[in-house]
Each structure stands twice: as C-alpha cells, then as structure tokens.
Scaffold this motif. Structure first.
Motif, short mmCIF file in Angstrom:
data_model
loop_
_atom_site.label_atom_id
_atom_site.label_comp_id
_atom_site.label_asym_id
_atom_site.label_seq_id
_atom_site.Cartn_x
_atom_site.Cartn_y
_atom_site.Cartn_z
N ASN A 178 0.83 -1.20 0.00
CA ASN A 178 0.00 0.00 0.00
C ASN A 178 0.88 1.26 0.00
O ASN A 178 0.68 2.19 -0.79
N ILE A 179 1.89 1.25 0.88
CA ILE A 179 2.78 2.42 0.95
C ILE A 179 3.60 2.52 -0.33
O ILE A 179 3.79 3.61 -0.88
N LEU A 180 4.08 1.35 -0.83
CA LEU A 180 4.90 1.39 -2.06
C LEU A 180 4.07 1.96 -3.22
O LEU A 180 4.58 2.74 -4.05
N LYS A 207 20.68 8.37 0.28
CA LYS A 207 21.15 8.86 -1.02
C LYS A 207 19.98 9.10 -1.96
O LYS A 207 20.08 9.89 -2.90
N ILE A 208 18.88 8.40 -1.75
CA ILE A 208 17.74 8.54 -2.66
C ILE A 208 16.83 9.68 -2.22
O ILE A 208 16.37 10.48 -3.02
N ILE A 209 16.59 9.77 -0.89
CA ILE A 209 15.59 10.76 -0.46
C ILE A 209 16.09 12.19 -0.56
O ILE A 209 15.32 13.12 -0.43
N VAL A 210 17.38 12.36 -0.84
CA VAL A 210 17.87 13.72 -1.08
C VAL A 210 17.14 14.28 -2.32
O VAL A 210 16.62 15.40 -2.30
N ASP A 211 17.06 13.48 -3.38
CA ASP A 211 16.40 13.95 -4.61
C ASP A 211 14.90 13.69 -4.60
O ASP A 211 14.14 14.41 -5.22
N HIS A 212 14.49 12.62 -3.91
CA HIS A 212 13.06 12.29 -3.89
C HIS A 212 12.59 12.14 -2.45
O HIS A 212 12.42 11.02 -1.97
N PRO A 213 12.38 13.25 -1.74
CA PRO A 213 11.95 13.11 -0.35
C PRO A 213 10.54 12.54 -0.25
O PRO A 213 9.73 12.71 -1.18
N LEU A 214 10.28 11.82 0.84
CA LEU A 214 8.94 11.27 1.04
C LEU A 214 8.00 12.38 1.49
O LEU A 214 8.39 13.24 2.27
N ASP A 215 6.75 12.37 1.01
CA ASP A 215 5.81 13.38 1.49
C ASP A 215 5.45 13.06 2.94
O ASP A 215 5.53 11.89 3.37
N PRO A 216 5.09 14.09 3.74
CA PRO A 216 4.90 13.89 5.19
C PRO A 216 3.91 12.78 5.53
O PRO A 216 4.13 11.99 6.44
N LYS A 217 2.82 12.68 4.74
CA LYS A 217 1.79 11.68 5.06
C LYS A 217 2.37 10.25 4.90
O LYS A 217 2.17 9.38 5.74
N THR A 218 3.09 10.03 3.77
CA THR A 218 3.67 8.70 3.53
C THR A 218 4.73 8.39 4.58
O THR A 218 4.80 7.27 5.09
N LEU A 219 5.52 9.42 4.91
CA LEU A 219 6.56 9.22 5.93
C LEU A 219 5.92 8.78 7.24
O LEU A 219 6.42 7.87 7.93
N GLU A 220 4.79 9.42 7.56
CA GLU A 220 4.08 9.06 8.80
C GLU A 220 3.64 7.60 8.75
O GLU A 220 3.75 6.86 9.74
N MET A 221 3.17 7.16 7.57
CA MET A 221 2.72 5.77 7.43
C MET A 221 3.91 4.80 7.63
O MET A 221 3.78 3.76 8.27
#
Ligand code: BGO
Length: 694
Positions: A178-180, A207-221
């Motif tokens: 679901n998160i993926l 190394k990846i989230i520097v260019d593609h940070p997770l949005d706050p809602k997904t990060l919370e999940m």
C-alpha cells in the motif's frame, strides 16, 4: 545493433570465472569513471554484438560501499539491456537477496546458478521450474569452472524476450505494498526502475531521499509501520525478502534440506531474544574466570611469591652481598622489579583471558557476536562492521583501530576509530585486575563490568555523535558470512595466545622497563635544601611536584592524589604503566618484603567509589601513544585526531565524575555543588541522547 549485458553477483560466486568463459580473450580493462576500481568488459564469444560488462562483486544494491555505488550507478544510468546474475548454488539463500533487488530494477535478468557441479556431487537438486515460476525470470544451471551449461546460458541471453519480461516481485505484504503504491504514484510517470526507487524511498535511503523526499503523510505511514513491527524500514524490507527466499528455496529443493548442527546452535545463539542474554553470560563468565577466580589464584602466586618474594629477595640479597650502593639496590628492587614485576604479575590472568577469547574466535562464536551486535549497533546509528575492529581491539587497540580500514563508509569508519579503544585491551587488563583484586577484594563483577562499560561507552558515543552535524549518514548494512561452528584446534589457540602473550611480555621488557627506570628516578630525585638529591620522602621528588600541580583536576573524581594522577598520565605511554607506576610509588617491593599483601598501601589511598571512578577514567580516556598514533594515521587529519582524543578524555572525565559524585550522594553524603553539577551532566547526556536529530 549492440546489446549491453551486465554481469552481477556476490563476491566469490564465480563471476570472474564465468566472465572469462563468456568472453574468452575478447576482454578489455579500464577504470570505472572517477574511481580507480578496475572495470572489465568484453564481447560475448561468437556473438560480438553483445558486450558483457563485469560489475564489481556486491551483496546488495544499497549504495554504501564503493562497489555497490559503482554497480548501482551503472545499472540505473547506463540501463543495460539485460543482467546475467550469477549466484553460488551452494549458498543460494544469501545470493538470492541480490537477485530480488536486481529483479526489482525491471531490467531483464537471466539467473545463472553456478557451482552446480558441487550440488550434483552432493546429490542435491533444485526445483528449477518452481524457482522460475516464482521469480518470473529465466534460469540456467551452470558450472563456470567445469564449462557446463555455458552454451545454454549464452543461448538464453541472446534469445531473451525483453518485451514480455515480467518478474514476480510481489512478496511484500499488503501494508507495505500500500505504501509502495503511494510512493510509486507520486514518482514521475516515466521513472526508470520505479519499483526500485519506491522501495528505496520506503527504506528512507539517504542517497535517494535527497532527490526524492517522502511526502509527510507517507513518511508518517512508514514510521507507524516501523513502530508496529518494532524494526526500521530497511529491516522490514530485508525481512520480507528473506522470508520469500526461504519459502521458494525450501520448496524448490528436491531433497528436504536438513538443518546442520551449526544451524541448530544458531537458532538459539542468534535468536532475537536469547542472543543478548547469552552473549552477556558468556562474556561475564570469561572475565569472571580470567580476572577473578582461576586468574587470581595464579596471579596471587606470581605477585606475592614469585615477584614479591623469590625474585625480589633473591636479587636484593645478591646486590647487597656484592656491596652495591643503596640507590642501585633501590633502583633494581623498587624501580625495576617493583615496576616491571607489578605488570608481569598479571600475565597469568591475561593468558587465561586470551585463551578464552581465542576459543570463542576459533569456534566461530565471535563472528556471531558481530552479527548480534550489528542488531544493537544499527539501532544506535553504528554499523555492525564496527564490532570487528573492537573484537581485534581486545588484544591491542592499535590493530583494532587499523582494522577500521575495512569499513568503506567514511562516517562509520571515523566513529569506529574514535570508539575502538573503549573496549578494554590487554594492557588495561592489569588495571582491571589490580582494582578488582586490591581494592574490591576480588568482587566477581568488577572484571565483566569493565568490558560492558566499554560497550556502553561505544553505544552512547554512537547515539550522541550521530546526532551531531559531524556524522550524518546512516550506518551501512553489514553483510558477513557466518562460518560453521568448529571444534577449536589446539595449535591455533596456542599460537593466538602465544602471539598476544609474548607481545605483552616483550612490551614489559622494553617500554615498561625503561618507563620504570624513568619513574624511579623522577620520583626519587628532587630538590632538598636547594640541592639535587635522592629524596628521603617520595613526596618531595620531581614526580610528586609535577603530580601535585595536576592532581586537583581529578579531585572531583575522588582520586586527586599525586600518585594516581601521575599513574594516569604515565599510562599514556603504555596503559600497563598505570600498574608499574603504582608498583613503584606505593613501594610494592618494600611491603612485600615486610611480608604483607603487596598492594596493601594502594588500598589505603582509595575508597571503593574512588577506585571504580579511577577505573572508569582510565578505561575510557585517551589511549596509549601507540594507539593515538594509529588514530592519527587512520584519520589522516590532525583536527579529527584531536577531536577523537578530546572526546574520549572528556567522556571519561564526565562518566567518572557522575559515577563518583552520585555514588557519594546515594551513600548518604550531603548534596553539594559537585553533586548538582553531576546531575546537570546527567541531564546534558540525556538531552544529547534523546534530542531529535536535525
Ligand atoms: C578459487 N564450480 C566450482 N566447484 N568452483 C567454482 C565454480 C564452479 O562452477 N565457479 C567458480 N568456482 P571467482 P568471483 C579457489 O579460486 O570466479 C571457484 O569472486 C582457490 N583459489 O575456481 O574468483 C573458482 O569473481 C583455491 O576458486 O569468483 C574460485 O565472483 C582453492 O570459486 C572461486 C579453491 O571464483 C571463486 C578455490 C586459489
């Protein structure tokens, strides 16, 4: 039209052998861009429109080691047309971990199961059709060494249907999926290797989230899932992959694979809940037996009888009979025998400790300890790789610090260099044994506590330093092969103990010997009545004068007397010097001659609290000069060296301060400024430990 085929696999999977088979003499060697790592490429034999690029041997696609960075960058940036993933068929579970990551990239994979000759020899067969169905990729069994299956592999590669390629990579449970999905949907439509990037973002790969940070809602999940499963996101992904691998390999093996004795032992020894208590019990026993019980019986004899009576009185009588002047008699008996003998007296304890450590190493348990510690260290921002130098450091910190070279991640390496000397080396063992024996009446817990104090210092340093701007990156993943348990060979144990023991004795005959002479002179010579003389009272010697200037610094730690102060400072030359300095300054030779317990004078100068505070400071503070030199060499930077030594010494001071002041307060002393200060120190440490990482 030319096709690029990448050859990927774990180290030792037979990649070089296969590369040579596939390309014959059609090879060219260069370097990977920007680094001095060799890049091999070649044309496929008889099919020169296919070029084969040999990627460095890797265990995963997490870009932490240089090899992983090279392999990953090539796969993502150069987008080869297909990957030949060679795996070691005798170690299929571990090798398939990389396979799953390669499948997740979306580049067509042909799986070459190598070493099949060895499997056949053992009458083992894999259910290849089942594996093919579960993984959704082409599979060929080969023996690169025996040139078996290579033609079929080549045929599979050149006829590969890249258009209808669809691997089965659906082994994550619905919550992860679901998160993926959420992450994938937010990635640009045409992202190459979308699934791979989504997983990397889920893992919060730095190394990846520097260019593609997770949005706050997904990060919370993700955070919620981590809490629910009591694991970090990368471990959640790794677990899911391994569970899948276990399922497909077990089922695909035609003969039921039986658990070996090693596997059965590991089910207990590396069990999630039992591993740590077992480790704690084993190390407690090791230190208890070597420092306290058996160790003490032998050491009491070497200290009290051999050096304190037989050698001392024999040499003294000889010198007196030769009409040697008093000062030479004193130099030899009080200085050399008192000093060097004090250190050598602890050799039996050390040999017993070395024997236990060698047994643990040779049996294969030490490798498990590194594996167990990785779980703990990883939680605290350290890599399990750090524990290998620490294991080596139990002999001597110098090779321990040098072993940090094997850690590719710069942050992890620096952290390991700073913390390796916290684990007691053999030179610190006499200090521990002296404090346990002379000041704690052989209390069982003193020896083991010194070892666990070292681990405690490593862990709190890991947490505190990783939250500073100096150390930002996540610790790298730690992959190591656990060798099967073995019955230790007597010869190996003997060699290991002999090597460590003889280098200790050699040191006693060189550095400690010379230090003892210098300590004797500087403590016995001073100015009395305006003249340079042999002083009648050591309190008037040069060493006492120097020690008295520095001693007030250690007053709040409970041992602000000049003797303990100079012992600590001279300990920087070699940690054994703490013991020989005490031996000379507390007149070990004199008391033993009088027939008393040889360390009785020392006991008068300490209380149990100040003795343990002395132990804390001397175990954690800056190591000996040789180890400081090793830190300088490995850091290759003066500022970092000064930082390391400064950090170690400040941490040692603060821990000893807190321990001593709070112990005094808890035993009924009145609250005073120093007690309040110790509580403030505790508050600062707690803040540094629990503050949010910026
Ligand atoms: C040594 N079958 C068997 N039995 N062995 C194989 C096969 C196979 O199909 N393929 C490779 N090996 P690399 P990486 C060695 O070197 O190609 C063997 O790291 C030894 N060397 O021969 O180097 C191969 O490039 C002394 O073994 O792997 C090699 O991936 C004693 O696997 C090893 C025993 O192959 C690694 C083996 C001095």
């Amino acid at each position: 039209m030319t096709y690029k085929i990448a050859l990927a696999g774990n180290p030792n999977s037979g990649k070089t052998t296969l590369f040579n088979r596939l390309t014959g003499s059609n090879q060219y060697v260069g370097n990977w861009p920007g680094v001095t790592v060799e890049k091999k490429a070649g044309k496929l034999k008889d099919h020169t429109e296919f070029s084969i690029i040999d990627l460095p041997g890797i265990y995963s696609l997490s870009p932490y080691s240089l090899e992983e960075v090279i392999a990953r960058n090539y796969l993502i940036n150069d987008k080869p047309d297909a990957i030949i993933n060679i795996i070691d068929g005798t170690n299929i579970e571990r090798n398939l971990y990389l396979t799953l990551q390669l499948l997740e990239l979306g580049i067509p994979v042909v799986l070459a199961i190598n070493m099949y000759d060895l499997l056949t020899k053992e009458n083992k067969h894999l259910d290849i059709d089942y594996l093919k169905e579960r993984l959704g990729c082409e599979i060929v069994t080969i023996s690169a060494l025996k040139d078996q299956g290579i033609d079929e592999l080549i045929k599979t590669v050149i006829t590969l249907n890249r258009v209808e390629y669809s691997p089965n990579i659906d082994y994550f449970d619905p919550k992860i999926e679901n998160i993926l999905d959420r992450i994938s949907n937010k990635l640009p439509l045409k992202t190459f290797a979308k699934r791979y990037f989504a997983i990397k973002q889920f893992e919060q790969d730095e190394k990846i989230i520097v260019d593609h940070p997770l949005d706050p809602k997904t990060l919370e999940m993700v955070k919620k899932l981590e809490e629910e499963r009591d694991d970090d996101s990368s471990a959640i992904i790794a677990n899911a992959r391994y569970q899948f691998i276990n399922k497909i390999v077990r089922l695909s093996s035609e003969d039921q694979q039986e658990l070996t004795i090693s596997d059965k032992i590991d089910q207990i020894v590396t069990n999630r809940w039992l591993a740590l208590p077992i480790f704690a019990i084993i190390m407690t026993l090791v230190y208890y037996i070597s420092v306290t019980t058996i160790g003490t019986i032998v050491t009491d004899w070497t200290n009290d009888v051999l050096f304190g009576d037989l050698i001392l009185n024999g040499v003294k009588d000889f010198l007196v009979n030769m009409n040697t002047s008093d000062w030479i008699v004193s130099l030899v008996s009080d200085g050399i025998i008192g000093g060097v003998g004090a250190v050598l007296g602890f050799v039996p304890q050390m040999l017993i400790l070395f024997t236990f450590l060698a047994l643990l190493e040779a049996s294969g348990y030490m490798a498990r300890i590194a594996f167990i510690m990785d779980r703990i260290f990883h939680r605290f921002g350290l890599s399990g790789k750090s524990f290998i130098p620490m294991l080596i450091g139990t002999g001597c910190s110098v090779p321990g610090i040098m072993a940090s070279r094997t850690i590719e991640n710069n942050n992890d390496r620096k952290m390991t260099i700073i913390t390796t000397s916290f684990i007691p080396c053999s030179a610190k063992l006499p200090i521990i044994a002296l404090i346990a024996g002379a000041l704690f009446n052989e209390a069982w817990w003193v020896g083991p506590s010194a070892y666990f104090l070292g681990i405690f210092a490593v862990i709190i340093s890991g947490i505190i330093l990783k939250k500073t701007n100096l150390f930002t990156a996540e610790p790298s993943l730690f992959v190591m092969e656990l060798p099967a348990y073995r019955v230790p060979q007597f010869k190996n144990i003997f060699n290991s103990v002999f090597e460590r023991g003889s280098s200790f004795i050699k040191k006693a005959g060189t550095i400690i010997f010379i230090s003892s002479i210098i300590i004797w002179f500087t403590s016995n010579v001073g100015i009395e009545g305006g003249k340079l003389v042999f002083v009648s009272d050591l309190n008037n010697g040069f060493l006492a004068t120097f020690g008295k200037i520095i001693a007030p610094i250690f007053q709040p730690l409970g041992w602000g007397n000049w003797r303990s102060t100079v012992a600590t400072i001279i300990g920087l030359v070699a940690k054994e010097n703490v013991v020989n300095t005490f031996g000379i300054l507390y007149g070990v030779a004199e008391v033993s001659e009088a027939g008393e317990e040889i360390w009785s004078n020392l006991a008068i100068s300490f209380t149990p609290f100040s003795a343990y505070s002395f132990l804390i400071f001397n175990l954690i503070c800056a190591p000996c000069f040789a180890a400081i030199g090793a830190i300088k060499r490995e850091m290759n930077n003066s500022k970092w060296t000064i930082f390391a030594i400064g950090y170690q010494t400040i941490l040692a001071y603060v821990l000893a301060f807190i321990y001593y002041q709070i112990a005094l307060f808890a035993s009924g002393n009145q609250l005073n400024t120093l007690t309040i200060l110790s509580f403030i120190f505790v508050g600062i440490i707690l803040y540094l430990l629990f503050r949010k990482k910026k």
